[in-house]
Motif scaffolding. Structure first.
Motif, PDB file in Angstrom:
ATOM      1  N   PRO A  96     -80.807 -50.838 -12.260  1.00  0.00           N
ATOM      2  CA  PRO A  96     -79.584 -51.220 -12.972  1.00  0.00           C
ATOM      3  C   PRO A  96     -78.641 -52.116 -12.166  1.00  0.00           C
ATOM      4  CG  PRO A  96     -80.020 -48.883 -13.234  1.00  0.00           C
ATOM      5  CD  PRO A  96     -80.933 -49.372 -12.161  1.00  0.00           C
ATOM      6  N   SER A  97     -78.062 -53.077 -12.857  1.00  0.00           N
ATOM      7  CA  SER A  97     -77.043 -53.951 -12.273  1.00  0.00           C
ATOM      8  C   SER A  97     -76.132 -54.465 -13.372  1.00  0.00           C
ATOM      9  CB  SER A  97     -77.678 -55.152 -11.562  1.00  0.00           C
ATOM     10  OG  SER A  97     -78.353 -54.777 -10.393  1.00  0.00           O
ATOM     11  N   ILE A  98     -74.908 -54.795 -12.988  1.00  0.00           N
ATOM     12  CA  ILE A  98     -74.006 -55.489 -13.899  1.00  0.00           C
ATOM     13  C   ILE A  98     -73.432 -56.695 -13.168  1.00  0.00           C
ATOM     14  CG2 ILE A  98     -73.411 -53.399 -15.161  1.00  0.00           C
ATOM     15  CD1 ILE A  98     -70.725 -53.413 -13.656  1.00  0.00           C
ATOM     16  N   ASN A  99     -72.860 -57.609 -13.928  1.00  0.00           N
ATOM     17  CA  ASN A  99     -72.287 -58.814 -13.330  1.00  0.00           C
ATOM     18  C   ASN A  99     -71.049 -59.226 -14.114  1.00  0.00           C
ATOM     19  OD1 ASN A  99     -71.907 -61.056 -11.761  1.00  0.00           O
ATOM     20  ND2 ASN A  99     -73.617 -62.225 -12.596  1.00  0.00           N
ATOM     21  N   VAL A 118     -71.599 -49.894  -9.640  1.00  0.00           N
ATOM     22  CA  VAL A 118     -72.933 -49.812 -10.234  1.00  0.00           C
ATOM     23  C   VAL A 118     -73.989 -50.363  -9.280  1.00  0.00           C
ATOM     24  CG1 VAL A 118     -74.421 -50.598 -12.109  1.00  0.00           C
ATOM     25  CG2 VAL A 118     -72.057 -49.935 -12.586  1.00  0.00           C
ATOM     26  N   ASN A 119     -73.793 -51.604  -8.848  1.00  0.00           N
ATOM     27  CA  ASN A 119     -74.848 -52.307  -8.118  1.00  0.00           C
ATOM     28  C   ASN A 119     -75.102 -51.757  -6.723  1.00  0.00           C
ATOM     29  OD1 ASN A 119     -74.460 -53.842 -10.385  1.00  0.00           O
ATOM     30  ND2 ASN A 119     -74.270 -55.788  -9.319  1.00  0.00           N
ATOM     31  N   LEU A 120     -74.050 -51.404  -6.023  1.00  0.00           N
ATOM     32  CA  LEU A 120     -74.212 -50.990  -4.632  1.00  0.00           C
ATOM     33  C   LEU A 120     -74.092 -49.472  -4.472  1.00  0.00           C
ATOM     34  CD1 LEU A 120     -74.858 -52.459  -2.023  1.00  0.00           C
ATOM     35  CD2 LEU A 120     -72.421 -52.577  -1.534  1.00  0.00           C
ATOM     36  N   GLY A 156     -69.197 -68.274  -9.465  1.00  0.00           N
ATOM     37  CA  GLY A 156     -69.116 -67.156 -10.392  1.00  0.00           C
ATOM     38  C   GLY A 156     -69.998 -65.973 -10.037  1.00  0.00           C
ATOM     39  N   GLN A 157     -70.746 -66.077  -8.935  1.00  0.00           N
ATOM     40  CA  GLN A 157     -71.693 -65.021  -8.586  1.00  0.00           C
ATOM     41  C   GLN A 157     -71.352 -64.330  -7.264  1.00  0.00           C
ATOM     42  OE1 GLN A 157     -73.990 -63.954 -10.686  1.00  0.00           O
ATOM     43  NE2 GLN A 157     -75.646 -65.407 -10.961  1.00  0.00           N
ATOM     44  N   GLY A 158     -70.157 -64.551  -6.747  1.00  0.00           N
ATOM     45  CA  GLY A 158     -69.823 -64.070  -5.417  1.00  0.00           C
ATOM     46  C   GLY A 158     -69.938 -62.580  -5.213  1.00  0.00           C
ATOM     47  N   VAL A 159     -69.348 -61.790  -6.105  1.00  0.00           N
ATOM     48  CA  VAL A 159     -69.364 -60.339  -5.938  1.00  0.00           C
ATOM     49  C   VAL A 159     -70.757 -59.786  -6.217  1.00  0.00           C
ATOM     50  CG1 VAL A 159     -68.380 -58.147  -6.712  1.00  0.00           C
ATOM     51  CG2 VAL A 159     -66.915 -60.161  -6.464  1.00  0.00           C
ATOM     52  N   TYR A 160     -71.392 -60.269  -7.267  1.00  0.00           N
ATOM     53  CA  TYR A 160     -72.759 -59.862  -7.576  1.00  0.00           C
ATOM     54  C   TYR A 160     -73.675 -60.148  -6.387  1.00  0.00           C
ATOM     55  CZ  TYR A 160     -77.290 -59.787 -10.000  1.00  0.00           C
ATOM     56  OH  TYR A 160     -78.589 -59.521 -10.383  1.00  0.00           O
TER      57      TYR A 160
END
Length: 263
Positions: A96-99, A118-120, A156-160
């Protein structure tokens, strides 16, 4: 090594979190096809039930459960329940991951916390609880999903991307810490794969086609094309592989792709 059976998992138990759709669903089906009994977990129970039904219809063994990776106590309870019922856990897969796609300067604290949670943190919950069980039994394979974004980013993808790089580092630490206990830990880094997470991009043809063109195959990947890497890392075929990441990205991270010079 019996090469005929090196991918077989008869008698083994696998937990696939996020198994209700996309890559998780394909991974669960692939593991079951190799003989594993699969516990299909998902935040959406109906999705997990659909996957379990597909596995059973194909002659495999599966059960569906609801699980929220963010809830540490729920993850611990699920692992303990598997151990109580089957006395073993051989493979644990976290998908699972969210963005939240937006510039870093526009990110709110709430959005930052939600993606990391969620991701980490969710991945941490599963890896540590499953890793503890596997260390006790002296064997097991931990598989966490990272991304090409652990290496390359875009606006737009920095945190992900930060969460996906962090996942790789957690995997490396677990490989070092649990290797002496007989436990392997690896990551998979998909490129652009047609899944529910990437579905909004399909509504923007320029964006979708640009991503397809970045692959050396000129197309997006399919969930079942990632499932092979899961089976490999879970199986005896990968018995001497730990602490690494396998990219399933159609050549995205290998090839520059901005310009093809005349040769």
């Amino acid at each position: 090594m019996n090469y005929k059976d090196m991918f077989r998992m008869d008698g083994e138990v696998a937990l696939v979190v996020g198994g209700g759709s996309g890559i998780g669903q394909a991974a669960a089906e692939a593991l079951a096809a190799q003989g594993a009994r699969v516990v299909v977990a998902d935040l959406r129970l109906e999705g997990a039930e659909e996957t379990a039904s597909r596995i059973q219809a194909a002659g495999g063994q599966a059960e569906a459960v609801q699980l929220d990776l963010v809830d540490h106590s729920a993850v611990r309870h699920r692992i303990n329940n598997i151990l109580t019922r089957y006395a073993r856990l051989d493979t644990a897969v976290s998908t699972p991951s969210i963005n939240v796609r937006k510039p870093l300067l526009e990110y709110t604290d709430e959005e930052f916390d939600r993606v990391l949670s969620v991701n980490l943190k969710g991945t941490f919950h599963l890896l540590t609880e499953a890793g503890r069980a596997m260390a006790h039994q002296g064997s097991g394979s931990l598989i966490a999903f990272s991304s090409i974004r652990s290496l390359v980013v875009e606006p737009g993808q920095g945190v992900y991307a930060a969460t996906k790089a962090g996942t790789v580092q957690m995997i490396r630490a677990l490989a070092a810490e649990l290797g002496p206990k007989g436990v392997r830990a690896n990551a998979i880094g998909p490129g652009v794969i047609d899944t529910p997470l990437t579905a909004p991009i399909k509504n923007q043809p320029d964006w979708y086609n640009a991503y397809a063109a970045k692959s050396v195959f000129g197309r997006w990947g399919k969930p079942e094309e990632v499932a092979g890497a899961v089976v490999f890392l879970a199986s005896k075929a990968a018995s001497y592989i730990t602490g690494t990441i396998i990219f399933v990205d159609g050549g995205w991270t290998a090839v520059d792709g901005r310009f093809t010079p005349p040769l």
